[in-house]
Scaffold this motif. Structure first.
Motif: not given
Length: 56
Positions: A25-34
């Protein structure tokens, strides 16, 4: 240390799964923000490039 019971193993698997899910979940959030950040900056750079080309 005593041998783990089936319940202990199931509990350990559940905790590990929750940790993996949280990490994903954290990785997906970071990827989405990036990705959103990169797209926004690309638009800004494109506008700057167009303005620069219009001055020539």
């Amino acid at each position: 240390m005593a041998d783990p019971t089936t319940g202990d193993l199931i509990k350990a698997k559940t905790i590990a799964s929750d940790e993996v899910n949280a990490a994903v979940d954290v990785f997906v959030q970071i990827a989405t923000v990036s990705t959103a950040w990169a797209q926004q900056n690309l638009k800004i750079m494109e506008k700057a490039h167009v303005r620069r080309m219009q001055t020539f």
